[in-house]
Every structure is written in C-alpha cells, then in structure tokens.
Design a protein around this motif. Structure first.
Motif, PDB file in Angstrom:
ATOM      1  N   ALA A  17       2.850 -17.367  38.279  1.00 13.61           N
ATOM      2  CA  ALA A  17       3.386 -16.837  39.531  1.00 13.61           C
ATOM      3  C   ALA A  17       3.529 -17.914  40.599  1.00 13.61           C
ATOM      4  CB  ALA A  17       2.492 -15.711  40.040  1.00 13.61           C
ATOM      5  N   ALA A  18       2.751 -18.984  40.467  1.00 17.23           N
ATOM      6  CA  ALA A  18       2.796 -20.061  41.455  1.00 17.23           C
ATOM      7  C   ALA A  18       3.884 -21.090  41.157  1.00 17.23           C
ATOM      8  CB  ALA A  18       1.434 -20.755  41.511  1.00 17.23           C
ATOM      9  N   LEU A  19       4.558 -20.957  40.024  1.00 15.33           N
ATOM     10  CA  LEU A  19       5.557 -21.939  39.628  1.00 15.33           C
ATOM     11  C   LEU A  19       6.954 -21.524  40.076  1.00 15.33           C
ATOM     12  CD1 LEU A  19       4.297 -22.810  36.034  1.00 15.33           C
ATOM     13  CD2 LEU A  19       3.759 -23.938  38.208  1.00 15.33           C
ATOM     14  N   GLU A  20       7.793 -22.504  40.290  1.00 15.12           N
ATOM     15  CA  GLU A  20       9.131 -22.265  40.820  1.00 15.12           C
ATOM     16  C   GLU A  20       9.983 -21.424  39.868  1.00 15.12           C
ATOM     17  OE1 GLU A  20      13.012 -24.851  42.416  1.00 15.12           O
ATOM     18  OE2 GLU A  20      11.213 -25.857  41.656  1.00 15.12           O
ATOM     19  N   GLY A  21      10.642 -20.433  40.429  1.00 18.84           N
ATOM     20  CA  GLY A  21      11.619 -19.663  39.678  1.00 18.84           C
ATOM     21  C   GLY A  21      11.072 -18.512  38.878  1.00 18.84           C
ATOM     22  N   THR A  22       9.750 -18.284  38.923  1.00 20.21           N
ATOM     23  CA  THR A  22       9.162 -17.217  38.124  1.00 20.21           C
ATOM     24  C   THR A  22       9.054 -15.922  38.929  1.00 20.21           C
ATOM     25  OG1 THR A  22       6.917 -17.871  38.737  1.00 20.21           O
ATOM     26  CG2 THR A  22       7.819 -18.789  36.696  1.00 20.21           C
ATOM     27  N   GLU A  23       9.255 -14.813  38.244  1.00 17.80           N
ATOM     28  CA  GLU A  23       9.066 -13.484  38.829  1.00 17.80           C
ATOM     29  C   GLU A  23       8.241 -12.674  37.846  1.00 17.80           C
ATOM     30  OE1 GLU A  23      11.591 -10.003  41.149  1.00 17.80           O
ATOM     31  OE2 GLU A  23      12.638 -11.626  40.122  1.00 17.80           O
ATOM     32  N   ALA A 187       2.968 -25.539  30.520  1.00 21.08           N
ATOM     33  CA  ALA A 187       3.602 -25.790  29.229  1.00 21.08           C
ATOM     34  C   ALA A 187       4.684 -24.761  28.938  1.00 21.08           C
ATOM     35  CB  ALA A 187       2.545 -25.775  28.119  1.00 21.08           C
ATOM     36  N   CYS A 188       4.399 -23.484  29.201  1.00 23.59           N
ATOM     37  CA  CYS A 188       5.394 -22.428  28.978  1.00 23.59           C
ATOM     38  C   CYS A 188       6.629 -22.652  29.846  1.00 23.59           C
ATOM     39  CB  CYS A 188       4.787 -21.058  29.289  1.00 23.59           C
ATOM     40  SG  CYS A 188       3.564 -20.486  28.103  1.00 23.59           S
ATOM     41  N   HIS A 189       6.415 -23.014  31.087  1.00 25.53           N
ATOM     42  CA  HIS A 189       7.511 -23.248  32.029  1.00 25.53           C
ATOM     43  C   HIS A 189       8.376 -24.411  31.550  1.00 25.53           C
ATOM     44  CE1 HIS A 189       9.403 -24.011  36.006  1.00 25.53           C
ATOM     45  NE2 HIS A 189       9.142 -22.735  36.239  1.00 25.53           N
ATOM     46  N   ALA A 190       7.726 -25.488  31.099  1.00 26.67           N
ATOM     47  CA  ALA A 190       8.465 -26.657  30.623  1.00 26.67           C
ATOM     48  C   ALA A 190       9.243 -26.341  29.348  1.00 26.67           C
ATOM     49  CB  ALA A 190       7.495 -27.809  30.374  1.00 26.67           C
ATOM     50  N   ILE A 191       8.624 -25.594  28.436  1.00 30.57           N
ATOM     51  CA  ILE A 191       9.304 -25.223  27.193  1.00 30.57           C
ATOM     52  C   ILE A 191      10.530 -24.371  27.483  1.00 30.57           C
ATOM     53  CG2 ILE A 191       9.065 -23.856  25.082  1.00 30.57           C
ATOM     54  CD1 ILE A 191       6.121 -24.806  25.003  1.00 30.57           C
ATOM     55  N   ALA A 192      10.411 -23.446  28.429  1.00 33.74           N
ATOM     56  CA  ALA A 192      11.563 -22.609  28.797  1.00 33.74           C
ATOM     57  C   ALA A 192      12.728 -23.473  29.242  1.00 33.74           C
ATOM     58  CB  ALA A 192      11.167 -21.618  29.882  1.00 33.74           C
ATOM     59  N   ARG A 193      12.438 -24.466  30.088  1.00 37.23           N
ATOM     60  CA  ARG A 193      13.504 -25.360  30.562  1.00 37.23           C
ATOM     61  C   ARG A 193      14.151 -26.107  29.396  1.00 37.23           C
ATOM     62  NH1 ARG A 193       9.557 -27.060  34.244  1.00 37.23           N
ATOM     63  NH2 ARG A 193       9.585 -29.126  33.306  1.00 37.23           N
ATOM     64  N   HIS A 194      13.329 -26.612  28.502  1.00 33.21           N
ATOM     65  CA  HIS A 194      13.850 -27.359  27.358  1.00 33.21           C
ATOM     66  C   HIS A 194      14.717 -26.486  26.457  1.00 33.21           C
ATOM     67  CE1 HIS A 194      12.034 -31.403  27.471  1.00 33.21           C
ATOM     68  NE2 HIS A 194      11.001 -30.838  28.070  1.00 33.21           N
ATOM     69  N   ILE A 257       4.049 -30.310  19.753  1.00 33.05           N
ATOM     70  CA  ILE A 257       4.515 -29.989  21.103  1.00 33.05           C
ATOM     71  C   ILE A 257       4.759 -31.267  21.909  1.00 33.05           C
ATOM     72  CG2 ILE A 257       2.238 -29.778  22.219  1.00 33.05           C
ATOM     73  CD1 ILE A 257       3.309 -27.312  23.676  1.00 33.05           C
ATOM     74  N   GLY A 258       4.010 -32.306  21.580  1.00 32.19           N
ATOM     75  CA  GLY A 258       4.242 -33.585  22.223  1.00 32.19           C
ATOM     76  C   GLY A 258       5.537 -34.213  21.773  1.00 32.19           C
ATOM     77  N   THR A 259       5.805 -34.131  20.471  1.00 34.13           N
ATOM     78  CA  THR A 259       7.032 -34.699  19.921  1.00 34.13           C
ATOM     79  C   THR A 259       8.266 -33.972  20.450  1.00 34.13           C
ATOM     80  OG1 THR A 259       5.874 -35.373  17.908  1.00 34.13           O
ATOM     81  CG2 THR A 259       8.270 -35.209  17.788  1.00 34.13           C
ATOM     82  N   ALA A 260       8.209 -32.652  20.468  1.00 36.38           N
ATOM     83  CA  ALA A 260       9.383 -31.857  20.854  1.00 36.38           C
ATOM     84  C   ALA A 260       9.625 -31.832  22.355  1.00 36.38           C
ATOM     85  CB  ALA A 260       9.230 -30.431  20.330  1.00 36.38           C
ATOM     86  N   PHE A 261       8.546 -31.718  23.136  1.00 38.49           N
ATOM     87  CA  PHE A 261       8.711 -31.472  24.575  1.00 38.49           C
ATOM     88  C   PHE A 261       8.016 -32.493  25.472  1.00 38.49           C
ATOM     89  CE2 PHE A 261       8.621 -27.244  22.424  1.00 38.49           C
ATOM     90  CZ  PHE A 261       9.961 -26.919  22.582  1.00 38.49           C
TER      91      PHE A 261
END
Length: 283
Positions: A17-23, A187-194, A257-261
């Motif tokens: 909830a504290a991260l940008e763009g989340t609802e 991590a979830c937020h970053a994966i979504a962007r990727h 997860i390190g290799t991919a993202f």
C-alpha cells in the motif's frame, strides 16, 4: 503503472500500500471465498497488473478447514489469473515454502517436485496450479518466514515472550530464510513492472532472506538486537507438536529471481534492524 492488490491488512499488503501506483482491496471489496467477485473486480478496474497478497494463512486451522483454505488459496487465485489472462496483464501470486516436504538439506529449486505436508501447503499448491493453468503472464513468488512490524509474526512474538520470561525453548531443526514483508512487496512490485515489458519471464521464483538460519538462532539474533536477556534452549520439532506438520528444510534457492529480475536476497539481519526501529518509533 496501476497495480491492483488483493489484501489490505496483511503484512505484505500493508507494505504494498505504501508503494507507488498500488490500490489495495480488502475483504469488503473482494472476499476470496467468492472467487468470481475477485475476477469481476479485476475486469471493473482494468489495472496494468495484479498482485494477490491475500490468503488463508492459519496453518494449523487449515487442518480442519481445508475446503475453505483451498477456495481462498486455490480457487480465488485461479479466478484472478484467468481474469488477468483475459485482459493480457501480469498476475503475481505469493506462495510458500510449505509446498515442499522439507526433506534433505539442499535449497529447493523452483522446478523441484512439490509435496506439501499440510492442508495449508496443499491449498497453496492448488493456487499455483490454477495460476499456471490460466495460461497468462504470471509470476508465482514462493517465500518463507514472513516478518514485519505489522500483524502477528515470529519477531513480535519473541519480543513479547523475551520481555516476559528468562528462558524459552525454541525449535532448532527447522531451517529457512526469514523474509521481510517490505522486501516481498518490493519484489512483487518490481516483477510486475518487468512482466509488463517482458511477459516471457513468466514463471515460478523463490525469494527469501539470507543467510539460512534455524528458528532458535533467529530468536537469539532478535534478543541480541533488542537487548533482551532471555536464554534460548534448542529443541527438536518433535518436542513442540502442532496440528500441521512443518517442513524441516525451508531453504529456498533464490538465484533465478536474481537472473531474471536483478532482485537479490535481502539480509534478514538488516531487515530485523529496520523492523525493531519501526516498532521503537511507534512506541
């Protein structure tokens, strides 16, 4: 980027909830016991990505409520994933080390055979299978031993008991990686962007804190950082029986997860320091 998050009061959801763009949406807007409502919300909001941070998490209660747990942890994520596939948007599902049987001492690879020991583990595995079956863009993020300054977790329990008692018996034969809810959210937020840009990276990934540690040694570090003088006596899991069997080996290999993202395992000792500071700031 607009990200719809299922979950509002849980440890990871509160960090998301504290991260940008989340609802974030709680049970009042989307009860996971009615999976079609979850899918309807996704169609209604039409976000850029969806993260499911809601779940049935009472491991022991699931032994008596497996049907309910499987609807929440299995059918609901499946309905979410199908809706996301229809909209061609990424779906991120948080899963768990409990899908493994905890055998051996080697870290679990994402492709290793799942064989859960408990109803909770089976319900989370059902969710994984449903997400894959939706055939959309997805990431299943398995994690372990979630801790934060919010809700109920091992850190907060140890702080309470350590202040009340001179000594505690703590299980020492379960080994895993404590993982901060804030780090999981990031991590979830970053994966979504990727995945919006690179859906080919869909798959199952592991993310947990380093280094591997036992519950007993984790408790020792909690007391050391908090300045609590409470002795720890190591005991085996057999001396602390619970309705649901816990995996002894919860080590997760997090290299993929390190290799991919480019997401690196966090040091749980630093995470603990931040949690204690957060709790101290609130007191």
């Amino acid at each position: 980027m607009a990200i719809l998050v299922f979950g509002k009061t849980g440890q990871v959801a509160r960090e998301l909830a504290a991260l940008e763009g989340t609802e974030c949406y709680g049970r009042d807007a989307a009860d996971l016991e009615t999976p079609e409502i979850c899918a309807d919300l996704i169609f209604q909001k039409s976000p850029d990505a969806v993260i499911n941070a809601a779940a049935y998490t009472s491991v022991d209660s699931a032994e008596k409520e497996e049907t309910r747990a499987t609807i929440i942890n299995g059918a609901a994520p499946g309905a979410m994933a199908c809706a996301c596939a229809a909209l061609a948007i990424p779906f991120i599902q948080i899963s768990t080390d409990y899908v493994f049987d905890g055998g051996g001492e080697l870290p679990w690879q994402s492709e290793d055979q799942a064989a859960p020991l408990s109803a909770y583990g089976r319900s989370k595995l059902a969710g994984e299978q449903a997400v894959r079956a939706a055939s959309g863009t997805f990431a299943i993020l398995r994690t372990s031993w979630v801790v934060s300054a919010h809700g109920s977790n091992f850190v907060k329990t140890m702080l309470r008991l350590g202040a009340e008692r001179d000594a505690l018996n703590i299980v020492a034969d379960q080994i895993g990686g404590p993982t901060g809810a804030a780090e999981i959210a990031g991590a979830c937020h970053a994966i979504a962007r990727h995945l919006i840009e690179e859906p080919i990276k869909s798959g199952t990934y592991h993310f947990a804190g380093a280094p591997y540690v036992s519950w007993a040694d984790f408790a020792r570090e909690i007391f050391a950082q908090a300045g609590l003088n409470c002795a720890i006596e190591d005991i085996p899991s057999s001396a602390y029986p619970t309705p649901a069997q816990r995996p002894l080996n919860s080590r997760l290999d997090c290299s993929a997860i390190g290799t991919a993202f480019g997401i690196i395992r966090p040091d749980w000792r630093e995470t603990l320091t931040h949690i204690l500071k957060d709790l101290g700031d609130r007191s």
